[in-house]
Design an enzyme around this catalytic site. Structure first.
Site, PDB file in Angstrom:
ATOM      1  N   THR A  31    -114.284 -31.470 -49.453  1.00 18.30           N
ATOM      2  CA  THR A  31    -113.065 -30.827 -49.061  1.00 18.30           C
ATOM      3  C   THR A  31    -114.549 -30.008 -48.960  1.00 18.30           C
ATOM      4  O   THR A  31    -114.931 -30.483 -47.548  1.00 18.30           O
ATOM      5  CB  THR A  31    -111.981 -29.601 -49.953  1.00 18.30           C
ATOM      6  N   LYS A  87    -114.986 -34.166 -57.256  1.00 17.97           N
ATOM      7  CA  LYS A  87    -115.124 -32.905 -55.809  1.00 17.97           C
ATOM      8  C   LYS A  87    -114.684 -31.457 -56.806  1.00 17.97           C
ATOM      9  O   LYS A  87    -114.652 -31.777 -57.646  1.00 17.97           O
ATOM     10  CB  LYS A  87    -113.990 -33.113 -55.274  1.00 17.97           C
ATOM     11  N   THR A 121    -109.829 -27.216 -55.730  1.00 23.53           N
ATOM     12  CA  THR A 121    -109.382 -27.812 -56.810  1.00 23.53           C
ATOM     13  C   THR A 121    -110.202 -28.828 -57.398  1.00 23.53           C
ATOM     14  O   THR A 121    -111.481 -28.489 -56.743  1.00 23.53           O
ATOM     15  CB  THR A 121    -108.177 -29.180 -56.045  1.00 23.53           C
ATOM     16  N   GLU A 132    -118.456 -22.333 -54.001  1.00 24.08           N
ATOM     17  CA  GLU A 132    -118.407 -21.714 -52.767  1.00 24.08           C
ATOM     18  C   GLU A 132    -119.215 -20.256 -53.196  1.00 24.08           C
ATOM     19  O   GLU A 132    -119.428 -19.566 -53.594  1.00 24.08           O
ATOM     20  CB  GLU A 132    -116.816 -21.013 -52.981  1.00 24.08           C
ATOM     21  N   THR A 143    -109.649 -17.641 -39.691  1.00 22.64           N
ATOM     22  CA  THR A 143    -110.174 -17.262 -37.878  1.00 22.64           C
ATOM     23  C   THR A 143    -111.924 -17.591 -37.748  1.00 22.64           C
ATOM     24  O   THR A 143    -112.028 -18.537 -38.494  1.00 22.64           O
ATOM     25  CB  THR A 143    -110.441 -15.808 -38.466  1.00 22.64           C
TER      26      THR A 143
END
Lengths: 406, 406
Positions: B152, B178, B189, B275, B406
């Site tokens: 992802t 992943k 996830t 992240e 956004t």
């Protein structure tokens, strides 16, 4: 109940002071709270296994006789992870205050907040104690000084006072607190001090504080880290001369309601002033089968980094809310869940039966543009409810905590 | 044990494919893993109370007979919080794969990752399944395609393969996984798929996977949020023709060691690719009185937002480490703790007897400038140890999670 001007010096018999003594570089760093009459004391303390020296000291005093006349508080150094020397320094700090006030050392409570692992600068504090005692006064300004002296990276001072009538007598309760920011943030320490002239038994004072903290300070989350120094202390000196509260009658609950009002008000201020916070987040869980279920779900949602970043981005990302409920330490039926976003700009249902409602993203984003955001969650499993407060997770949180010594 | 080129297609009898079918905007979004022979299956699944449809499906299959031949995986949509329609869509997805491969539907496992609360686009997936089945192949490139299709917001693909000798036969194990980033990150996830040609009983396969996941995937933390879709699946088709492993002999432990190597390698990759991560953080706790104590302390430290931001800022803020240990759900003696920071640039003792050592801040900052940072904690209470992995908390974490629509 009436909210009145003032704070920690508002109740009869209480005085306070706040000064700069040199622990921090520039700002006020030493506060003293004093009751002219011996007061009943109650406290709640951090559940961290590593407890700072002042936490251990206060726990012992409350266990021994639960009375006191003074609280000395320094900011800048936490006196945590300081070993035997830290324990001795804490005791010396209490002794110096006791001598200056001509009271017993066992009537002096201590709180510290700031950098972990540094010893208190005892010469500076000794001089500070000499300076602060003559400044004790019961005017509003002296309470403000104390509220400022306990701040670290708090961006505004936190104080409130209320009055209630108990058995015909006017009773006042005042409070100051500090939140989760520090100039040198080793961690987010939460301190709160409450003074009241209410005449209430030690046992009920203890019970009221415990219950009230459960619904206020224990329901806020800034970054999930529990400090070594957290504490809430209450002093009740009985000088309102009300007939003593010693059973759980209506007056007890009136006192408890006022205490709840104060603690929730200040706990929300602490959440709203979380490091880097731009929004106050309130999570209401209703229709729970018991209080524990409601509280667990509310705290899990308000503490989720993914929910907090979504709120920061004004993004109606309801999947993250359901997910955070799912990993709370309780069970619920996701298929019955409703979720609303509510702010001063409007109220929108985004989840029904555990699934998205097909709401308008534009409308949701507009509503989330406000500074005070309520997530209202309905379980349809019972009649209990709970509320938790927190803040968004912003770039500035990372900045404040990553760069503090550079 | 030898690390060899390859991944999910390396073990005998396994083929794979990965394609773009149109669930996501541009990138590959559908993967298929196939064993030419019926395989023993084991799995570990999210402990989130809200479980996505594929999690429920797989749990049922494993409980019923624990065998399988195919795993179909889509990215882009998580099929979580999708109600009855989501359950039906999941079943239809398995049925379409079963029909295309001419196998029983109960041999087809399913995994989904992506946005919560959206229904799977079944027409697109139906066409995708028609397209992907003819592409199944056992070359390395097809394994890479599958590794890419499950990504992802992962910034790199994660795969590994090893070979070992069991009872004279060459046994291969390969894996893809992943991590915690998504293009539309409703949440983090974690998916991992492991294929092996080892001949091993269902019971021991299950036990080996459970034990290995405990020391690898269950010891990583990116943001503290546990997804609705997390799963690790292993297929063992026995085609290495080794004598079956059906007791806990040396060969079982050889297999377990290889599985641990694979899972720890990929779990660390997932942590390093968290992240916004710029650093891989490894927390080693040694000298614990039991494994649970060591694991609990390691996970508490690696999950602390204040520790993660300090690591991001290359700040030797050891007070936050002791504090995070203090609020772990275990007891330890802070007065005996030693802490070292270790990287390729050096090793420095910063805490001894629970207090700062008076180390050089310059040296500590220099050491923390590396990308792979080990915090080595010694308790002096016993002989057990545990390791946890995570990453720093950066501005980009907030950016990725606040701004995704956004």
């Amino acid at each position: 109940m009436k909210v009145i001007d003032g704070g920690i010096t508002t109740a009869n018999g209480f005085s306070a002071a706040g000064i700069y003594c040199g622990i921090k570089k520039k700002r006020k760093d030493l506060a003293l709270i004093f009751s002219s009459k011996n007061a009943n004391m109650a406290g709640t303390f951090t559940i961290n296994n590593v407890k700072a020296a002042p936490v251990l000291w206060n726990e012992k005093l409350i266990k021994e006789d639960g009375e006191g006349q003074a609280i000395i508080i320094n900011s800048g150094v936490a006196n945590a992870c300081t070993g035997h020397e830290g324990i001795e320094n804490n005791k010396n700090m209490a002794t110096m205050v006791a001598n200056a006030l001509a009271i017993d050392v066992n009537k002096v409570y201590v709180a510290s907040t700031g950098v972990i692992g540094k010893q208190l600068p005892m010469d500076v504090i000794g001089n500070g104690i000499k300076d602060i005692v003559p400044k004790l006064a019961s005017d509003i300004g002296s309470g403000v000084d104390a509220a400022e002296a306990i701040m670290t990276t708090d961006t505004f001072k936190k104080e409130i006072a209320v009055e209630i009538f108990i058995k015909g007598a006017k009773v006042k309760i005042g409070s100051i607190s500090k939140g989760s920011g520090m100039i040198h943030p080793n961690m987010a320490t939460m301190l709160a001090f409450i003074t009241t002239d209410c005449n209430i038994s030690k046992d009920l004072l203890k019970e009221a504080l415990k219950e009230s903290v459960q619904d206020s300070y224990n329901m806020i989350s800034v970054d999930g880290d529990t400090s070594t120094n957290d504490m809430v202390l209450i002093m009740a000196n009985g000088m309102a001369d009300n007939a003593i509260i010693d059973t759980k009658d209506d007056d007890y609950y009136k006192f408890l309601d006022a205490l709840n009002y104060i603690n929730i008000h200040l706990a929300k201020s602490v959440a709203a002033d979380g490091e880097g916070a731009t929004k106050l987040l309130e999570v209401n869980v209703e229709g729970a089968k018991d209080k524990q279920q409601a509280a667990s779900l509310a705290k899990s949602v308000v503490g989720s980094s993914l929910v907090k970043t979504a709120v920061h981005g004004e993004d109606a990302n309801w999947g993250r809310i359901i997910c955070a409920m799912g990993y709370a330490d309780t069970i619920f039926n996701p298929d019955e869940v409703k979720v609303y976003f509510e702010t001063a700009r409007g109220n929108i249902k985004i989840v029904e039966n555990g699934m998205g409602t097909g709401y308008s993203e534009e409308e949701a984003t507009e509503i989330l543009g406000d500074k005070y955001i309520k997530l209202n969650i309905f379980l349809q499993e019972g009649r209990e409810k709970a509320t938790a407060w927190g803040c968004d997770l912003s770039y500035d949180y990372v900045k404040i905590n990553a760069d503090y010594r550079t």
